[in-house]
Design an enzyme around this catalytic site. Structure first.
Site, mmCIF file in Angstrom:
data_model
loop_
_atom_site.group_PDB
_atom_site.id
_atom_site.type_symbol
_atom_site.label_atom_id
_atom_site.label_comp_id
_atom_site.label_asym_id
_atom_site.label_seq_id
_atom_site.Cartn_x
_atom_site.Cartn_y
_atom_site.Cartn_z
ATOM 1 N N ASP A 227 0.937 -1.263 -0.160
ATOM 2 C CA ASP A 227 -0.033 0.031 0.146
ATOM 3 C C ASP A 227 0.944 1.149 0.021
ATOM 4 O OD1 ASP A 227 -2.238 1.376 -0.146
ATOM 5 O OD2 ASP A 227 -2.865 1.111 2.296
ATOM 6 N N ASN B 288 -10.228 -1.972 -5.971
ATOM 7 C CA ASN B 288 -9.376 -1.228 -7.122
ATOM 8 C C ASN B 288 -10.004 -1.054 -8.526
ATOM 9 O OD1 ASN B 288 -6.389 -2.619 -5.381
ATOM 10 N ND2 ASN B 288 -7.538 -0.757 -4.809
#
Length: 258
Positions: free
Chosen positions: A36, A85
């Site tokens: 991340d 995503n």
């Protein structure tokens, strides 16, 4: 190399050896990591295209796998693309769907020892992308090195739903009445149909970028996992950060709910 840079390298080298000694003999079998912070790293580094952060982060993966291999880790799970995503801006998703297959192709090269498995709902991906990913993974089937799971189009709830669906279809094909299935159904039946079936659950889950939540990552498998969070964005994640995670894991007392 400047004197300051030289001294910094010496200090980190000594510190790294100390961390290895502190964690020695208690390394996890399975490490899962949430890569991340690529976009935030790109913005802070002055890039106008956040996809450049994903590209830099992609280059870090081989280093991370080599660190895991040195530590004797047996399984690594890398979360590269979530089902959430896929709802981002189309330009960024398209870039990710170019970068991720390139990463998997690199891992599948003959000189690498990894056994690659693609985990996720591949039906959510473009068919060409899915075929490229599964084809690259198939080229590693005969290897006996560290298992590397690539989580693409992955969501923890989606995985559980897929596992239950596979279980129901299996018993439907076998002619098992639904009431009979309800009587015998247990945790192990569902575990057998998870994406990571036949692998140990993750001992340690790492998330970079400072966020302290799972966001649906390995919901089923993480029941007894240890978690380690770091402020470092993934592209800036260093070997010393990895060694700190191993050290912290080694000193924890895992009770498994007891």
């Amino acid at each position: 190399m400047s004197l300051r840079s030289f001294l910094s390298d010496v200090v980190y080298s000594v510190y790294g050896r100390r961390l290895i000694q502190q964690a020695e003999g208690r390394n996890p079998r399975h490490i899962a990591i949430m890569l991340d912070g690529n976009r935030r790293w790109a913005r802070e580094a002055g890039f106008t295209d956040v996809s450049d952060g994903h590209r830099v982060g992609a280059k870090k993966i081989a280093d991370f796998l080599s660190w895991c291999r040195e530590a004797g880790v047996e399984v690594v799970t890398l979360w590269l693309l979530s089902t959430d995503n896929l709802r981002r801006a189309s330009e960024e998703v398209e870039a990710l769907l170019e970068i991720i297959p390139e990463v998997v192709d690199e891992l599948a090269k003959p000189e690498n020892p990894w056994r690659v498995r693609i985990v996720g709902a591949l039906d959510l991906l473009p068919s060409e992308t899915a075929a490229r990913l599964t084809g690259a993974a198939a080229r590693t089937d005969s290897r006996n090195g560290m298992a590397v799971n690539i989580a693409v189009g992955y969501g923890g709830r989606q995985e559980i739903a897929d596992a239950v669906r596979k279980l129901l279809l299996q018993h439907a094909d076998e002619g098992t009445p639904i009431r009979e299935l309800a009587k015998i159904l247990d945790v192990d039946h569902i575990s057998e149909h998870m994406y990571t079936s036949d692998q140990p659950d993750p001992d340690l889950i790492i998330r970079t970028s400072g966020e302290q939540r799972l966001s649906g990552f390995l919901l089923w498998q993480s029941a007894h996992s240890e978690f380690w969070f770091t402020e470092a964005y993934w592209p800036a994640f260093r070997r010393v950060d990895f060694l700190r995670a191993l050290r912290d894991y080694a000193v924890r007392h895992r009770r498994y709910g007891v």
